[in-house]
Every structure is written in structure tokens, then in C-alpha cells.
Design an enzyme around this catalytic site. Structure first.
Site, PDB file in Angstrom:
ATOM      1  N   THR A  66       0.829  -1.199   0.000  1.00  0.00           N
ATOM      2  CA  THR A  66       0.000   0.000   0.000  1.00  0.00           C
ATOM      3  C   THR A  66       0.868   1.256   0.000  1.00  0.00           C
ATOM      4  O   THR A  66       2.101   1.174  -0.085  1.00  0.00           O
ATOM      5  CB  THR A  66      -1.045  -0.047   1.154  1.00  0.00           C
ATOM      6  OG1 THR A  66      -1.950   1.048   0.980  1.00  0.00           O
ATOM      7  CG2 THR A  66      -0.408   0.051   2.536  1.00  0.00           C
ATOM      8  N   LYS A  70       3.688   1.435  -3.617  1.00  0.00           N
ATOM      9  CA  LYS A  70       3.130   0.695  -4.753  1.00  0.00           C
ATOM     10  C   LYS A  70       3.987   0.770  -6.027  1.00  0.00           C
ATOM     11  O   LYS A  70       3.945  -0.131  -6.851  1.00  0.00           O
ATOM     12  CB  LYS A  70       1.717   1.189  -5.066  1.00  0.00           C
ATOM     13  CG  LYS A  70       0.685   0.791  -4.017  1.00  0.00           C
ATOM     14  CD  LYS A  70      -0.705   1.221  -4.461  1.00  0.00           C
ATOM     15  CE  LYS A  70      -1.731   0.876  -3.409  1.00  0.00           C
ATOM     16  NZ  LYS A  70      -3.097   1.153  -3.857  1.00  0.00           N
ATOM     17  N   ASP A 106      -6.493  -3.199  -7.695  1.00  0.00           N
ATOM     18  CA  ASP A 106      -7.389  -2.054  -7.462  1.00  0.00           C
ATOM     19  C   ASP A 106      -8.313  -1.846  -8.666  1.00  0.00           C
ATOM     20  O   ASP A 106      -9.520  -1.678  -8.514  1.00  0.00           O
ATOM     21  CB  ASP A 106      -6.586  -0.764  -7.227  1.00  0.00           C
ATOM     22  CG  ASP A 106      -5.861  -0.777  -5.892  1.00  0.00           C
ATOM     23  OD1 ASP A 106      -6.361  -1.416  -4.956  1.00  0.00           O
ATOM     24  OD2 ASP A 106      -4.793  -0.143  -5.803  1.00  0.00           O
ATOM     25  N   ALA A 131      -6.313  12.850  -9.628  1.00  0.00           N
ATOM     26  CA  ALA A 131      -5.339  12.238 -10.542  1.00  0.00           C
ATOM     27  C   ALA A 131      -4.208  11.545  -9.778  1.00  0.00           C
ATOM     28  O   ALA A 131      -3.065  11.516 -10.228  1.00  0.00           O
ATOM     29  CB  ALA A 131      -4.782  13.301 -11.488  1.00  0.00           C
ATOM     30  N   ASN A 154      -8.665  17.464 -12.499  1.00  0.00           N
ATOM     31  CA  ASN A 154      -7.848  17.550 -11.285  1.00  0.00           C
ATOM     32  C   ASN A 154      -7.481  18.990 -10.958  1.00  0.00           C
ATOM     33  O   ASN A 154      -7.406  19.847 -11.842  1.00  0.00           O
ATOM     34  CB  ASN A 154      -6.549  16.736 -11.475  1.00  0.00           C
ATOM     35  CG  ASN A 154      -5.862  16.459 -10.162  1.00  0.00           C
ATOM     36  OD1 ASN A 154      -6.519  16.133  -9.178  1.00  0.00           O
ATOM     37  ND2 ASN A 154      -4.554  16.607 -10.121  1.00  0.00           N
TER      38      ASN A 154
END
Ligand code: ATR
Length: 280
Positions: A66, A70, A106, A131, A154
């Protein structure tokens, strides 16, 4: 019961103390008779490589990754799945014959959560707010499932442009970037996904869309936030007659997908939901 055959699945991140994954996974393993324990480790960024070497030496079956590791784990793996390559991040690693293979569940979790609710994204227009990493996973999944167009809105336009460019690099001219301030001018999407933290506890008055933004006619408003279970954005969506979803399903389906990768078993959705709500 833990015994000499119990295997380890782990999570690395920094921090990890608020993660719901240990309670969810351990509950599922207990109920499905998988002789494994799931442990979270708070790993400093400089120690990512060493911890992966340790997992390899200990023949750990797999691990989740996590924030903020990542992307950092990728150079230490032997093979990267195409979806993880497209997202540019790995959240699930499995050891097969001593080789570490990196996946990103995910995006798959996002798609499976839509399928479970009967939402078909093919030829639809999607608008993603934010984003960051979650946006990349959602955008990659939507692109792979044949949406007609993805607009990424964004606060920092350059970040939206970078995500759009990386998606377009794989699937030409599907993704576009705009500033979050300009979403009023955009043609109404079919699917709107919020990947920003706006509206997340404790700032539950926050909302990523401006006052006056008309949500009516949008088929699905999907907020990746799950605390609170209904954000202000979701409430506005329901009041406008849209279907609204929170982030719990994505959390559940990415875990189901990780367990399928590690153990080749299908966890029932109901069990995973129970694990999340009542995990012990
Ligand atoms: P994750 O990787 O989990 O998706 P993140 O990288 O923190 O999370 O990304 C959060 C996204 O929400 C970012 O795109 C961020 O915008 P910036 O790129 O401009 O930083 C967006 N975001 C966070 N706080 C915001 C705010 N107060 N208003 C608008 N956008 C916000």
C-alpha cells in the site's frame, strides 16, 4: 489455530495501522479454512528492497503493498502483470516457483464492483475527479473495458495530463485532462468517479463538485471514499436520481481478487463484506 504449517501473507506500507486489510483477510482465512495469517508491516521507504528480499528468503506466499510503496516495489519483482504495468503500480505480489509476480487488483476490484452491480461501462463516457494512484487504477480499468472516453479532472492540471498521457500511450486518444475548476463546462458524463479525498471523514462537508453542478442524468456516481458510508457527493447523487456507490465494494473486490491470485479460491462477496464489518 496457528501451527507449524501456517503460512504468512503480509502487507507493507507506511503507515499501516489504520488498514482494514488484516481484519478482513484473517476473518476470511479463518472462515475458508486457509491456514494462513495476514500481518501488516510498517516499512520505511528505504527498507522496501530489504523487506522483499526477506519475504523471498522466507518463501512467503504473497503480500499486499500500500501507499507509498506501490511503485517502489516494482524494480524488486521478477514479473509485472500487464494491468499493473498500465496502472504503473503494484498492490499484490504472489510468489510462484520462487519468482515474485506483481499485480494491481485495485482496477480489477473497481471493475468487478461495477459488474456486481450490473453496470456496463462499454462505450460510456467517464469523468474521474482526482489524478492520484486511485485515479490511475480506475482509468486503466475503464480503458481496458472499452469506455468511449475518460476525462480526468484535477486541481493540478499537469497531474491529470500525465495520467491521461500514460493511458493514451496504451490505448490511443481515449483519455483527456481538464482542470477541476472547468467541470461545469464539460458535457455530462455517464459515469462519475471521485478519487479525491474531498468528503472523507472528518471533513464530511467537503464535496469535489461545485454548488450548482447538475448530476441528473448521470447513470452512476461512484465515490471511492468509504468513511462516511454516504458522502455529500453521494447524497447529492441520490437526490438527483442517480445510482450511487461508495468505496467499500472496491475494497472488498480487490481483496477477493488478491485471494484468488494467492490461493486460487473464490471468496463469496457476502463473506468478505461480513469480514469488513465484523472482522475479528
Ligand atoms: P491516491 O493516490 O490515494 O489516489 P492522492 O495521490 O493523494 O491519493 O491523490 C488525491 C487526489 O485528490 C489528487 O489528484 C489531488 O489533487 P492534486 O493533484 O492537485 O494534489 C486531489 N485532491 C486532494 N485534496 C484536494 C482538494 N482539497 N481539492 C481538490 N483536489 C484535491
Amino acid at each position: 489455530m496457528i501451527n507449524a504449517s501456517t503460512g504468512l501473507i503480509s502487507l507493507i506500507g507506511h503507515p499501516v495501522e489504520h488498514s482494514l486489510s488484516p481484519q478482513m483477510h484473517n476473518y476470511i482465512y479463518n472462515h475458508m479454512g486457509l491456514n494462513y495469517v495476514y500481518m501488516a508491516f510498517d516499512v520505511q521507504p528505504v527498507d522496501v528492497g530489504e523487506s522483499i528480499k526477506g519475504f523471498k528468503a522466507l518463501k512467503v506466499k504473497g503480500f499486499n503493498v500500500t501507499v507509498p510503496h506501490k511503485e517502489a516495489v516494482m524494480p524488486f519483482l521478477d514479473h509485472i502483470d500487464p494491468m499493473a504495468e498500465l496502472v504503473g503500480a503494484v498492490n499484490t505480489v504472489v510468489s510462484r516457483d520462487g519468482m515474485l509476480i506483481g499485480y494491481n487488483t485495485d482496477g480489477v476490484g473497481f471493475m468487478r464492483s461495477l459488474e456486481y452491480r450490473g453496470v456496463d461501462v462499454k462505450n460510456k463516457k467517464a469523468l474521474i475527479l482526482g489524478a492520484g494512484g486511485a485515479c490511475k487504477a480506475v482509468a486503466a480499468a475503464l480503458a481496458m473495458r472499452g469506455v468511449q472516453r475518460i476525462t480526468i479532472a484535477n486541481r493540478t492540471l499537469q497531474k491529470a495530463e500525465a495520467v491521461a498521457a500514460s493511458i493514451n500511450h496504451h490505448i490511443a486518444a481515449i483519455a483527456y485532462a481538464i482542470s477541476l475548476d472547468d467541470i461545469m463546462q464539460l458535457e455530462r458524463p455517464d459515469i462519475l468517479v471521485n478519487t479525491t479525498p474531498l468528503g472523507m471523514w472528518p471533513y464530511t462537508d467537503g464535496c469535489p463538485i461545485p454548488d450548482g453542478y447538475d448530476l441528473s442524468g448521470i447513470e452512476l456516481v461512484y465515490d471511492l471514499i468509504y468513511n462516511p458510508e454516504q458522502t455529500l457527493l453521494m447524497k447529492k447523487a441520490v437526490d438527483s436520481g442517480c445510482q450511487a456507490m461508495n468505496g467499500l465494494d472496491m475494497l472488498i473486490w480487490q481483496a477477493i481478487e488478491a485471494i484468488r491470485i494467492w490461493f486460487d479460491v473464490d471468496v463469496p462477496y457476502g463473506l468478505a463484506m461480513q469480514a469488513l464489518k465484523r472482522g475479528e
